[in-house]
Design a protein around this motif. Structure first.
Motif, PDB file in Angstrom:
ATOM      1  N   GLN A 217      -3.400  11.355  -2.950  1.00  0.00           N
ATOM      2  CA  GLN A 217      -4.860  11.125  -2.994  1.00  0.00           C
ATOM      3  C   GLN A 217      -5.094   9.603  -2.221  1.00  0.00           C
ATOM      4  O   GLN A 217      -6.066   9.202  -1.750  1.00  0.00           O
ATOM      5  N   VAL A 218      -4.217   8.783  -2.341  1.00  0.00           N
ATOM      6  CA  VAL A 218      -4.291   7.568  -1.786  1.00  0.00           C
ATOM      7  C   VAL A 218      -3.491   7.360  -0.279  1.00  0.00           C
ATOM      8  O   VAL A 218      -2.490   7.277  -0.141  1.00  0.00           O
ATOM      9  N   ARG A 219      -4.292   7.609   0.623  1.00  0.00           N
ATOM     10  CA  ARG A 219      -3.669   7.729   2.003  1.00  0.00           C
ATOM     11  C   ARG A 219      -4.663   6.670   2.729  1.00  0.00           C
ATOM     12  O   ARG A 219      -4.097   6.057   3.970  1.00  0.00           O
TER      13      ARG A 219
ATOM     14  N   LEU B 217       1.782   1.628  -3.637  1.00  0.00           N
ATOM     15  CA  LEU B 217       0.420   2.427  -4.277  1.00  0.00           C
ATOM     16  C   LEU B 217       0.620   3.762  -3.920  1.00  0.00           C
ATOM     17  O   LEU B 217       0.023   4.571  -4.840  1.00  0.00           O
ATOM     18  N   ALA B 218       0.533   4.193  -2.833  1.00  0.00           N
ATOM     19  CA  ALA B 218       0.612   5.716  -2.493  1.00  0.00           C
ATOM     20  C   ALA B 218       1.524   6.446  -3.148  1.00  0.00           C
ATOM     21  O   ALA B 218       1.387   7.609  -3.471  1.00  0.00           O
ATOM     22  N   GLU B 219       2.819   5.888  -3.338  1.00  0.00           N
ATOM     23  CA  GLU B 219       3.763   6.325  -4.053  1.00  0.00           C
ATOM     24  C   GLU B 219       3.529   6.695  -5.586  1.00  0.00           C
ATOM     25  O   GLU B 219       3.740   7.921  -6.056  1.00  0.00           O
ATOM     26  N   VAL B 220       2.801   5.728  -6.213  1.00  0.00           N
ATOM     27  CA  VAL B 220       2.543   5.869  -7.512  1.00  0.00           C
ATOM     28  C   VAL B 220       1.241   6.704  -7.604  1.00  0.00           C
ATOM     29  O   VAL B 220       1.349   7.515  -8.658  1.00  0.00           O
ATOM     30  N   ASP B 221       0.357   6.730  -6.906  1.00  0.00           N
ATOM     31  CA  ASP B 221      -0.902   7.383  -7.044  1.00  0.00           C
ATOM     32  C   ASP B 221      -0.799   8.689  -6.414  1.00  0.00           C
ATOM     33  O   ASP B 221      -1.788   9.531  -6.695  1.00  0.00           O
ATOM     34  N   GLY B 222       0.123   9.056  -5.694  1.00  0.00           N
ATOM     35  CA  GLY B 222       0.399  10.558  -5.236  1.00  0.00           C
ATOM     36  C   GLY B 222      -0.482  10.469  -3.733  1.00  0.00           C
ATOM     37  O   GLY B 222      -0.987   9.529  -3.043  1.00  0.00           O
TER      38      GLY B 222
ATOM     39  N   THR C 285       0.705  -1.185  -0.027  1.00  0.00           N
ATOM     40  CA  THR C 285      -0.047  -0.057   0.081  1.00  0.00           C
ATOM     41  C   THR C 285       0.812   1.228   0.102  1.00  0.00           C
ATOM     42  O   THR C 285       0.403   2.372  -0.522  1.00  0.00           O
TER      43      THR C 285
END
Length: 73
Positions: A35-37, A28-33, A25
């Motif tokens: 918004q994904v917290r 995923l947050a690194e890729v999506d920025g 996860t």
């Protein structure tokens, strides 16, 4: 009861699964920025719950604080 006093023994075998969930996860947050917290916060909270069950309170608190910090951004 024997098993009630040994609930902490299950933590070591399953912890790698929770660690992997946190790592995935975070990626995923690194890729999506920004918004994904929520997924990383949820994975950290899940791992924190596991650690509390295993009586590893310091590690659990660190994970929980990180989850709260992610959601406060």
């Amino acid at each position: 009861m024997y098993w009630e006093s040994r609930t902490h023994l299950f933590v070591d075998p399953v912890r790698p699964l929770f660690d992997e969930g946190v790592a995935l996860t975070r990626r995923l947050a690194e890729v999506d920025g920004a918004q994904v917290r929520i997924p990383p916060a949820r994975a950290l909270t899940d791992r924190s719950t596991l650690l509390i069950a295993g009586k590893r309170y310091g590690e659990a608190l660190a994970d929980f604080r990180e989850a709260v910090d992610l959601l406060d951004r």
